[in-house]
Design an enzyme around this catalytic site. Structure first.
Site, short mmCIF file in Angstrom:
data_model
loop_
_atom_site.label_atom_id
_atom_site.label_comp_id
_atom_site.label_asym_id
_atom_site.label_seq_id
_atom_site.Cartn_x
_atom_site.Cartn_y
_atom_site.Cartn_z
N GLU A 146 0.82 -1.21 0.00
CA GLU A 146 0.00 0.00 0.00
C GLU A 146 0.86 1.26 0.00
O GLU A 146 0.48 2.28 -0.62
CB GLU A 146 -0.95 -0.03 1.20
CG GLU A 146 -2.02 -1.10 1.05
CD GLU A 146 -2.86 -1.29 2.29
OE1 GLU A 146 -4.09 -1.41 2.14
OE2 GLU A 146 -2.29 -1.34 3.40
N GLU A 159 -4.15 -9.31 3.89
CA GLU A 159 -4.96 -8.97 5.06
C GLU A 159 -6.14 -9.92 5.26
O GLU A 159 -6.51 -10.26 6.39
CB GLU A 159 -5.46 -7.52 4.96
CG GLU A 159 -4.40 -6.48 5.25
CD GLU A 159 -3.56 -6.12 4.04
OE1 GLU A 159 -2.76 -5.18 4.13
OE2 GLU A 159 -3.68 -6.81 2.99
#
Length: 258
Positions: A112, A132
């Protein structure tokens, strides 16, 4: 080159480029509160220092970042900063260009961070993932928001919903990367790209980034409206006049950022 220690984030100046290095190799450069604060401060410095034109974000010892420091998070420590997002960057929208130089793994929040940059360079053995969902979370630092806008939707969803790793070669095929380099050469290649950007008019570079950001987020008409305002301001700038003179005189321009 100027070396400034700011553990666990180091900054170095290479001509007009600020290299920002996450320096927690024993923790695989995972992001805790101190890293988030260090990155936020480095980006603030990048935007405020008129001598700096471009930033390069990388990780120490050929490891970009394993993402959020889960041990620190379990102890109640936040890796986000209000209004700036995860690692003090993913929602910050810096004015000046940022280039990610990725070696090793860019996992979860590490991926990210790369997606939050304007350009991405990676060593050939680099791996990317948004794992995640494998831990009961979602890619909340921009992965689930940005990736579907960068690559075809179905391919983005495969990565977001499975959490599987992406090789540098495949990431380049999908358009996530600007360059794939030999291992260990990502930072030097990022600095070459930064030098190319730094040769251009700083006001124009920032304006081009703002318009492109608007185009990615808002309607086409809103982007054209924003672009007209940016061009109007640039036409009245000293740098535009200098660029025209330099072109006519067949010399390199001397930008003043005014």
């Amino acid at each position: 080159m100027t070396d400034i220690e700011n553990q666990p984030v180091r900054t170095e100046v290479h001509e007009n480029t600020l290299v920002i290095t996450i320096d927690r190799p024993k923790a695989r450069n995972a992001v805790n509160a101190a890293v988030a604060e260090g990155i936020a401060e480095a980006v603030r410095r990048l935007d405020e220092d008129p001598q700096l034109r471009v930033g390069v974000l990388t990780g120490a010892e050929r490891m970009f970042s394993a993402g959020m420091d889960l041990k620190a998070a379990a102890n109640g420590e936040s890796a986000s900063i209000e209004d700036k997002g995860f690692a003090g960057l993913t929602e910050a929208e810096p004015d000046k260009p940022l280039i990610a130089a990725v070696e090793g793994f860019a996992m979860g929040g590490g991926f990210e961070l790369a997606l939050a940059c304007d350009l991405v360079v990676a060593g050939s053995s680099a791996k990317f993932a948004l794992p995640e969902v494998q831990r009961g979370l979602i890619a909340g630092g921009g992965g689930a928001v940005r990736l579907p806008n960068r690559i075809p939707y179905h391919l983005a969803m495969e990565l977001i919903l499975t959490g599987e790793k992406l090789t540098a070669e495949r990431a380049a095929e999908l358009g996530v990367l600007n360059r794939v380099t030999a291992d260990g050469a990502a930072e030097s290649t990022a600095l070459e790209l930064a030098a190319g950007i730094s040769r251009n008019a700083p006001l124009a570079v920032k304006a081009a980034k703002r318009v492109s950001r608007t185009a990615a987020r808002d309607s086409e008409q809103q982007a054209f409206t924003a672009q007209r305002e940016e061009i109007r301001a640039l036409l009245a700038s000293e740098d535009f006049a200098e660029g025209a003179r330099a072109f006519a005189e067949r010399r390199s321009p001397n930008w003043s950022a005014r």
